[in-house]
Design a protein around this motif. Structure first.
Motif, PDB file in Angstrom:
ATOM      1  N   ARG A  73      24.100 -11.395   2.207  1.00 49.81           N
ATOM      2  CA  ARG A  73      25.376 -10.824   1.758  1.00 49.81           C
ATOM      3  C   ARG A  73      25.460 -10.819   0.237  1.00 49.81           C
ATOM      4  O   ARG A  73      25.932  -9.855  -0.363  1.00 49.81           O
ATOM      5  N   ALA A  74      25.028 -11.891  -0.400  1.00 46.36           N
ATOM      6  CA  ALA A  74      25.077 -11.967  -1.860  1.00 46.36           C
ATOM      7  C   ALA A  74      24.163 -10.915  -2.485  1.00 46.36           C
ATOM      8  O   ALA A  74      24.532 -10.259  -3.466  1.00 46.36           O
ATOM      9  N   HIS A  75      22.985 -10.741  -1.910  1.00 44.22           N
ATOM     10  CA  HIS A  75      22.041  -9.761  -2.439  1.00 44.22           C
ATOM     11  C   HIS A  75      22.578  -8.346  -2.233  1.00 44.22           C
ATOM     12  O   HIS A  75      22.447  -7.498  -3.113  1.00 44.22           O
ATOM     13  N   ALA A  76      23.201  -8.092  -1.084  1.00 46.60           N
ATOM     14  CA  ALA A  76      23.735  -6.763  -0.803  1.00 46.60           C
ATOM     15  C   ALA A  76      24.881  -6.419  -1.744  1.00 46.60           C
ATOM     16  O   ALA A  76      25.030  -5.277  -2.169  1.00 46.60           O
ATOM     17  N   SER A  77      25.700  -7.403  -2.098  1.00 48.72           N
ATOM     18  CA  SER A  77      26.842  -7.124  -2.970  1.00 48.72           C
ATOM     19  C   SER A  77      26.401  -6.886  -4.410  1.00 48.72           C
ATOM     20  O   SER A  77      27.055  -6.148  -5.142  1.00 48.72           O
ATOM     21  N   THR A  82      27.730   0.771  -7.784  1.00 48.14           N
ATOM     22  CA  THR A  82      29.178   0.647  -7.760  1.00 48.14           C
ATOM     23  C   THR A  82      29.882   1.871  -8.312  1.00 48.14           C
ATOM     24  O   THR A  82      31.099   1.918  -8.294  1.00 48.14           O
ATOM     25  N   GLY A  83      29.161   2.830  -8.813  1.00 53.34           N
ATOM     26  CA  GLY A  83      29.793   4.033  -9.331  1.00 53.34           C
ATOM     27  C   GLY A  83      30.288   3.856 -10.753  1.00 53.34           C
ATOM     28  O   GLY A  83      29.977   2.897 -11.448  1.00 53.34           O
ATOM     29  N   LYS A  84      31.117   4.813 -11.148  1.00 54.66           N
ATOM     30  CA  LYS A  84      31.589   4.853 -12.529  1.00 54.66           C
ATOM     31  C   LYS A  84      32.478   3.645 -12.854  1.00 54.66           C
ATOM     32  O   LYS A  84      32.280   2.983 -13.881  1.00 54.66           O
TER      33      LYS A  84
END
Length: 124
Positions: A73-77, A82-84
């Motif tokens: 989960r930490a790696h995925a986040s 995340t975009g602009k």
């Protein structure tokens, strides 16, 4: 005027009193529940965890799997794009206090210059 939520004075002495030194009447006790025949479970454990515990499951294995899931989960986040807005937020978090103050100062100077220019143009 009186207390809206309280009892009136006449109700205070409607019941007979007790002799000094006597104890108030004790409430009746609830019945003792019957014994439970199922094995004990840890708090917050799911039914699958209880089944593993009955079948001789290993707590270390469960801890290892939980740690792997947390790492995933930490790696995925952190690896998400995340975009602009996310990029702007990351850049803002990297700024030091001096960088932030410098940026605010430059914005104030630009705003003052724009106001002076507008005032000079409208003055005729």
């Amino acid at each position: 005027m009186g207390n809206i939520c309280g009892k009136s004075d006449s109700e205070a002495f409607s019941q007979p009193g007790r002799v000094l030194g006597s104890a108030p009447p004790q409430p009746q006790r609830a019945a003792v529940p019957p014994t439970i025949s199922s094995p004990p479970r840890t708090l917050g454990g799911s039914a699958a965890a209880a089944q593993d515990a009955r079948n001789g499951g290993n707590a270390d294995e469960a801890r290892r799997r939980a740690a792997e899931a947390a790492e995933a989960r930490a790696h995925a986040s952190t690896s998400k794009t995340t975009g602009k807005l996310g990029t702007q937020l990351a850049a803002q978090k990297k700024q030091t206090r001096n960088d932030t103050l410098r940026e605010i100062s430059n914005n104030a100077i630009r705003q003052r210059d724009a106001e002076e220019g507008a005032q000079a143009r409208s003055h005729n």
